[in-house]
Design a protein around this motif. Structure first.
Motif, short mmCIF file in Angstrom:
data_model
loop_
_atom_site.label_atom_id
_atom_site.label_comp_id
_atom_site.label_asym_id
_atom_site.label_seq_id
_atom_site.Cartn_x
_atom_site.Cartn_y
_atom_site.Cartn_z
N ALA A 85 0.83 -1.09 0.19
CA ALA A 85 -0.08 0.25 0.61
C ALA A 85 0.85 1.34 -0.22
CB ALA A 85 -0.97 -0.12 0.97
N LEU A 86 1.88 1.35 0.64
CA LEU A 86 2.78 2.41 1.22
C LEU A 86 3.32 2.19 -0.29
CD1 LEU A 86 4.17 4.39 2.43
CD2 LEU A 86 5.83 2.70 3.77
N LYS A 87 4.07 1.51 -1.54
CA LYS A 87 4.10 1.77 -2.24
C LYS A 87 3.67 2.24 -3.13
CE LYS A 87 7.80 -2.50 -1.94
NZ LYS A 87 7.76 -3.87 -2.69
N LYS A 88 1.92 1.58 -3.53
CA LYS A 88 1.69 2.85 -4.00
C LYS A 88 0.85 3.76 -3.74
CE LYS A 88 -1.62 -2.29 -4.71
NZ LYS A 88 -2.88 -3.04 -4.77
N MET A 89 1.10 3.72 -2.70
CA MET A 89 0.72 6.15 -2.17
C MET A 89 2.05 6.29 -3.55
SD MET A 89 0.72 7.67 1.22
CE MET A 89 2.16 7.13 1.16
N LEU A 90 3.23 6.24 -2.99
CA LEU A 90 4.16 7.36 -3.52
C LEU A 90 4.00 6.67 -4.77
CD1 LEU A 90 6.83 5.72 -0.98
CD2 LEU A 90 5.65 7.74 -0.86
N LEU A 91 4.03 5.73 -5.25
CA LEU A 91 3.27 5.95 -6.91
C LEU A 91 2.34 6.79 -7.58
CD1 LEU A 91 4.66 5.00 -9.79
CD2 LEU A 91 3.26 3.23 -9.38
N ASP A 92 1.60 6.15 -7.08
CA ASP A 92 0.06 6.99 -6.99
C ASP A 92 0.41 8.90 -6.95
OD1 ASP A 92 -2.98 6.92 -7.43
OD2 ASP A 92 -2.69 7.97 -5.05
N GLN A 93 1.31 8.84 -5.23
CA GLN A 93 1.53 10.47 -5.41
C GLN A 93 2.56 11.38 -6.33
OE1 GLN A 93 -1.10 12.32 -4.10
NE2 GLN A 93 -2.34 10.89 -3.83
N GLY A 94 4.12 9.43 -6.62
CA GLY A 94 4.55 11.02 -7.33
C GLY A 94 4.35 10.89 -8.84
N ALA A 95 3.96 9.86 -9.49
CA ALA A 95 4.05 10.18 -10.59
C ALA A 95 2.80 10.42 -11.22
CB ALA A 95 4.48 8.96 -11.46
N PHE A 96 1.45 9.46 -10.43
CA PHE A 96 0.27 9.51 -11.21
C PHE A 96 -0.10 10.79 -10.97
CE2 PHE A 96 -4.11 9.48 -11.55
CZ PHE A 96 -4.59 9.55 -12.85
N ALA A 97 -0.85 11.51 -9.67
CA ALA A 97 -1.31 13.02 -9.27
C ALA A 97 -0.62 14.19 -10.48
CB ALA A 97 -1.50 12.78 -8.00
N PRO A 98 0.34 14.40 -10.07
CA PRO A 98 0.92 15.66 -11.08
C PRO A 98 0.39 15.31 -12.43
CG PRO A 98 3.20 15.06 -10.12
CD PRO A 98 1.51 13.32 -9.94
N CYS A 99 0.88 14.07 -13.40
CA CYS A 99 0.04 14.31 -14.48
C CYS A 99 -1.85 14.73 -14.87
CB CYS A 99 0.52 12.88 -14.57
SG CYS A 99 2.23 12.27 -15.11
N PHE A 100 -2.00 14.10 -13.38
CA PHE A 100 -3.87 14.13 -13.50
C PHE A 100 -4.59 15.26 -13.20
CE2 PHE A 100 -7.18 13.96 -11.38
CZ PHE A 100 -8.44 13.06 -12.24
N LEU A 101 -3.35 16.23 -11.90
CA LEU A 101 -3.77 17.06 -11.92
C LEU A 101 -3.93 17.42 -13.18
CD1 LEU A 101 -2.82 17.60 -8.31
CD2 LEU A 101 -4.89 18.40 -8.95
N GLY A 102 -2.53 17.93 -13.78
CA GLY A 102 -2.43 18.41 -14.69
C GLY A 102 -2.87 18.31 -16.33
#
Length: 160
Positions: A85-102
């Motif tokens: 879960a921690l790995k998923k959260m880090l990948l989600d917040q580190g890689a996906f969130a910036p792109c999604f918000l963009g």
């Protein structure tokens, strides 16, 4: 509890449809709450078009993109342990969130009728705060537990 079980059955039987309807409903409800409780517009001043825009955005963009991402995330990092879960959260917040918000913020601007120039200026102004707020919310223990405990609904075989 009966309503929750019915929702889970519907989600297992029709994951894509239920996710789309859920996202659209939640975004519409969020806009209603925002207009009525936060902005205190009252029913006469309620902007129905804005609420319908949010519902459309939830159904047509948020649900498909997030649903697809969480399937990819579950394949990249299988498992339901805390470290997974921690790995998923880090990948989600580190890689996906910036792109999604963009993508999300300019789409919102376009749906609100902003010109390309105004949309770009708004993105440059709002993106850092939106991303920072996302990190405050997205990196909390509740979100990590979500990624640990809730499986991605890929077929009818996943039913709690």
């Amino acid at each position: 509890m009966a309503l929750w079980r019915a929702y889970q059955r519907a989600l297992a039987a029709h994951p894509w449809k239920v996710q789309v309807l859920t996202a659209g409903s939640l975004m519409g409800l969020g806009d209603i709450i925002s207009q009525q409780l936060v902005e205190r517009r009252g029913l006469q001043e309620h902007q129905t078009g804005r609420t319908l825009t949010m519902v459309s955005l939830g159904c047509g963009f948020v649900a498909p993109v997030l649903g697809g991402w969480y399937k990819v995330l579950d394949r990249l990092i299988p498992g339901t342990k805390k470290v997974d879960a921690l790995k998923k959260m880090l990948l989600d917040q580190g890689a996906f969130a910036p792109c999604f918000l963009g993508c999300f913020l300019p789409l919102m601007g376009t749906l609100n009728g902003l010109s390309a120039q105004d949309n770009w200026a708004k993105l440059r102004r709002d993106y850092p705060d939106a991303l920072l707020t996302n990190y405050y919310v997205g990196c909390c223990p509740v979100c990590c537990c979500h990624l640990e405990l809730l499986p991605v609904m890929e077929s009818t075989s996943v039913l709690a």
